[in-house]
Design a protein around this motif. Structure first.
Motif, PDB file in Angstrom:
ATOM      1  N   UNK A   1       0.867  -1.179   0.000  1.00  0.00           N
ATOM      2  CA  UNK A   1       0.000   0.000   0.000  1.00  0.00           C
ATOM      3  C   UNK A   1       0.898   1.221   0.000  1.00  0.00           C
ATOM      4  N   UNK A   2       0.857   2.038  -1.053  1.00  0.00           N
ATOM      5  CA  UNK A   2       1.763   3.173  -1.213  1.00  0.00           C
ATOM      6  C   UNK A   2       1.242   4.382  -0.448  1.00  0.00           C
ATOM      7  N   UNK A   3       2.157   5.103   0.213  1.00  0.00           N
ATOM      8  CA  UNK A   3       1.809   6.330   0.912  1.00  0.00           C
ATOM      9  C   UNK A   3       2.139   7.538   0.024  1.00  0.00           C
ATOM     10  N   UNK A   4       3.298   8.150   0.215  1.00  0.00           N
ATOM     11  CA  UNK A   4       3.674   9.323  -0.572  1.00  0.00           C
ATOM     12  C   UNK A   4       5.180   9.325  -0.750  1.00  0.00           C
ATOM     13  N   UNK A   5       5.711  10.212  -1.615  1.00  0.00           N
ATOM     14  CA  UNK A   5       7.136  10.238  -1.888  1.00  0.00           C
ATOM     15  C   UNK A   5       7.710  11.630  -1.804  1.00  0.00           C
ATOM     16  N   UNK A  20       9.820   6.370  -1.076  1.00  0.00           N
ATOM     17  CA  UNK A  20       8.414   6.020  -0.905  1.00  0.00           C
ATOM     18  C   UNK A  20       8.215   5.219   0.375  1.00  0.00           C
ATOM     19  N   UNK A  21       7.526   5.777   1.368  1.00  0.00           N
ATOM     20  CA  UNK A  21       7.118   4.966   2.525  1.00  0.00           C
ATOM     21  C   UNK A  21       5.943   4.068   2.110  1.00  0.00           C
ATOM     22  N   UNK A  22       5.926   2.842   2.585  1.00  0.00           N
ATOM     23  CA  UNK A  22       4.824   1.948   2.245  1.00  0.00           C
ATOM     24  C   UNK A  22       4.589   0.950   3.372  1.00  0.00           C
ATOM     25  N   UNK A  23       3.405   0.372   3.368  1.00  0.00           N
ATOM     26  CA  UNK A  23       3.013  -0.632   4.360  1.00  0.00           C
ATOM     27  C   UNK A  23       2.776  -1.955   3.650  1.00  0.00           C
ATOM     28  N   UNK A  62      10.497   1.410   3.599  1.00  0.00           N
ATOM     29  CA  UNK A  62      10.896   2.479   2.689  1.00  0.00           C
ATOM     30  C   UNK A  62      11.631   1.887   1.488  1.00  0.00           C
ATOM     31  N   UNK A  63      11.371   2.473   0.322  1.00  0.00           N
ATOM     32  CA  UNK A  63      12.134   2.131  -0.869  1.00  0.00           C
ATOM     33  C   UNK A  63      12.623   3.436  -1.495  1.00  0.00           C
ATOM     34  N   UNK A  64      13.887   3.440  -1.938  1.00  0.00           N
ATOM     35  CA  UNK A  64      14.476   4.618  -2.559  1.00  0.00           C
ATOM     36  C   UNK A  64      14.782   4.290  -4.016  1.00  0.00           C
ATOM     37  N   UNK A  65      14.247   5.134  -4.927  1.00  0.00           N
ATOM     38  CA  UNK A  65      14.371   4.894  -6.364  1.00  0.00           C
ATOM     39  C   UNK A  65      15.077   6.075  -7.006  1.00  0.00           C
ATOM     40  N   UNK A  66      16.091   5.796  -7.827  1.00  0.00           N
ATOM     41  CA  UNK A  66      16.801   6.851  -8.547  1.00  0.00           C
ATOM     42  C   UNK A  66      15.824   7.548  -9.484  1.00  0.00           C
ATOM     43  N   UNK A  67      15.667   8.881  -9.321  1.00  0.00           N
ATOM     44  CA  UNK A  67      14.671   9.629 -10.084  1.00  0.00           C
ATOM     45  C   UNK A  67      15.102   9.890 -11.520  1.00  0.00           C
ATOM     46  N   UNK A  68      16.338   9.529 -11.863  1.00  0.00           N
ATOM     47  CA  UNK A  68      16.780   9.656 -13.239  1.00  0.00           C
ATOM     48  C   UNK A  68      16.727   8.325 -14.002  1.00  0.00           C
ATOM     49  N   UNK A 110      17.569   1.832  -5.264  1.00  0.00           N
ATOM     50  CA  UNK A 110      18.817   2.063  -4.554  1.00  0.00           C
ATOM     51  C   UNK A 110      18.802   1.436  -3.171  1.00  0.00           C
ATOM     52  N   UNK A 111      17.636   1.518  -2.524  1.00  0.00           N
ATOM     53  CA  UNK A 111      17.567   1.060  -1.138  1.00  0.00           C
ATOM     54  C   UNK A 111      16.162   0.533  -0.869  1.00  0.00           C
ATOM     55  N   UNK A 112      16.097  -0.573  -0.133  1.00  0.00           N
ATOM     56  CA  UNK A 112      14.817  -1.161   0.246  1.00  0.00           C
ATOM     57  C   UNK A 112      14.905  -1.570   1.711  1.00  0.00           C
ATOM     58  N   UNK A 113      13.985  -1.075   2.497  1.00  0.00           N
ATOM     59  CA  UNK A 113      13.995  -1.405   3.930  1.00  0.00           C
ATOM     60  C   UNK A 113      12.626  -1.915   4.348  1.00  0.00           C
TER      61      UNK A 113
END
Length: 217
Positions: A175-179, A191-194, A203-209, A214-217
C-alpha cells in the motif's frame, strides 16, 4: 564544549561566551549548555540546553507561531552572518509535534541548490512562544561550496513520482503512501509503504533519473 553559569554574569568562568536572545535558566541551581564550534567556518553550529531548568511550566503565549518563525529565522541569519547570502532561497518549514508545538515553534531550514532541496543539509531553530527566546539552535548545513561538487545531475527527474510508485508496485505488493526527495548525492524518490503481510512501515528509494532501486527497507 559545555559551559556552566550561575545567575550573575560576574560568576562566569573563562572562557566566556555570552548569548543574547536565548533562554535563561529558571530558578536556582546550575545549568549547562552544549555548544559546538566549527573552527574552519568560525561559526557556532550548535547551542542546546543541557542540564538544569530553563523554563517554568505554564504561562501565557506571548508570541504567535508566525512571529516565532520570523524571529527564529532572524536569529539564524545573525548566526551564519555572510553565509546567509547562499541560503536566502532555502526552504523554511514549521514542524508540528502536537501539544509541545503550542509552546515551542520548531523551524527547519533546508538548503536549496540548483532547484534541489537537501533534506539532511539543514538547520533547526526551536523558539519558545511563552518566553520569546530561542531554546535550541542546531546547524547541520555544510560548506555551500561543496554543493557545486556533489550536485552534478539534473534537478529535473527523468522518472515521475507516478512511475516511481509503479516501480514499487512491480517490486512488491504494498500500500503506497507518498514520496519526496531525500538524497543530497542523487535525485531520488523515497516512498514509505506498508506491507500487507506485516502492517509495518517500510521504505524504498528509487533513482529519479534511471528508475534504479537504490535502497529497500
Amino acid at each position: 564544549m559545555f559551559l556552566g553559569k550561575a545567575n550573575n554574569y560576574n560568576t562566569y568562568l573563562s572562557p566566556v561566551i555570552v548569548f543574547s536572545g536565548v533562554l535563561e535558566n529558571y530558578g536556582a541551581g546550575k545549568r549547562t549548555v552544549e555548544i559546538n564550534y566549527d573552527p574552519e567556518r568560525k561559526m557556532i553550529c550548535k547551542y542546546v540546553p543541557g542540564g538544569g531548568t530553563f523554563w517554568r511550566a505554564g504561562g501565557e503565549i506571548v508570541v504567535s507561531e508566525e512571529e516565532a518563525k520570523e524571529r527564529a529565522v532572524e536569529f539564524y541569519k545573525k548566526f551564519i552572518g555572510d553565509e546567509y547570502n547562499d541560503h536566502e532561497n532555502d526552504i523554511i518549514s514549521v514542524r508540528d509535534y502536537g501539544d509541545i508545538s503550542k509552546v515551542f515553534c520548531y523551524v527547519d531550514i533546508n538548503t536549496v541548490y540548483k532547484g534541489v532541496v537537501y533534506s539532511y543539509d539543514s538547520t533547526r531553530v526551536v523558539y519558545g512562544m511563552r518566553y520569546d527566546r530561542v531554546r535550541d539552535y542546531i546547524n547541520h548545513q555544510g560548506n555551500y561550496d561543496i554543493m557545486s561538487q556533489i550536485t552534478t545531475l539534473s534537478p529535473n527527474p527523468g522518472v515521475t513520482i507516478e512511475e516511481a510508485k509503479q516501480i514499487l508496485k512491480d517490486y512488491s505488493d504494498v500500500d503506497i503512501q507518498d514520496g519526496y526527495v531525500r538524497s543530497p548525492l542523487r535525485l531520488v524518490w523515497e516512498l514509505p509503504f506498508i506491507k500487507k503481510d506485516d502492517n509495518k512501515m517500510h521504505y524504498i528509494t528509487i533513482d529519479a533519473h534511471t528508475g534504479e532501486i537504490i535502497f529497500y527497507e
